[in-house]
Design a protein around this motif. Structure first.
Motif: not given
Length: 141
Positions: A79-89
């Motif tokens: 919610e803060e960074t707006r990035r996927c916490i599991l982007y690699k998988t």
């Protein structure tokens, strides 16, 4: 129609900006397979069952989708960074964005996708060939 005759026969440019726009907004589904669930659980350092309880919902009693928050954001979107916490998988459905059939069905559809995704049509983005686009488009999720 032969793939060489598609409107994007010269390829399309895309470079993920990890902005989270494709992971938020209107409610929907992010389909996940048991294999993908296992890979994501492993990356998080938790069991498959723990991952499923926290992050997966059952649709119509059998298909699995990632959960969403009340605002439509994917549960894996920080919610803060707006990035996927599991982007690699991340699941296949996420990996194949923006080359989904509906997004590339026509130039008009692509232009709509470009307006919503800052990674599409970037001059510095990777130029995907027709073969690469078709491979992405035809992935099952």
């Amino acid at each position: 129609m032969e793939e060489s005759n598609v409107w994007y026969s010269n390829g399309l440019r895309f470079s993920c900006q990890q902005c989270g726009k494709c992971c938020s907004g209107a409610p929907g589904f992010v389909w996940v397979t048991d294999q993908e669930i296992g890979e994501m659980a492993k990356e998080m350092g938790i069991s498959r069952s723990e991952f499923e309880v926290a992050f997966v919902r059952l649709i119509k009693g059998r298909a699995k989708s990632l959960r969403e928050r009340e605002d439509g954001d994917c549960v894996l979107l920080n919610e803060e960074t707006r990035r996927c916490i599991l982007y690699k998988t991340r699941p296949t459905q996420c990996r194949t964005w923006p080359f989904w059939f509906d997004n590339i069905a026509s130039q008009k559809a692509w232009k709509k996708t470009v307006r919503s995704c800052p990674g599409c049509d970037r001059p510095d983005g990777k130029l995907y060939t027709v073969a690469e686009i078709v491979e992405q488009r035809d992935q099952k999720f």
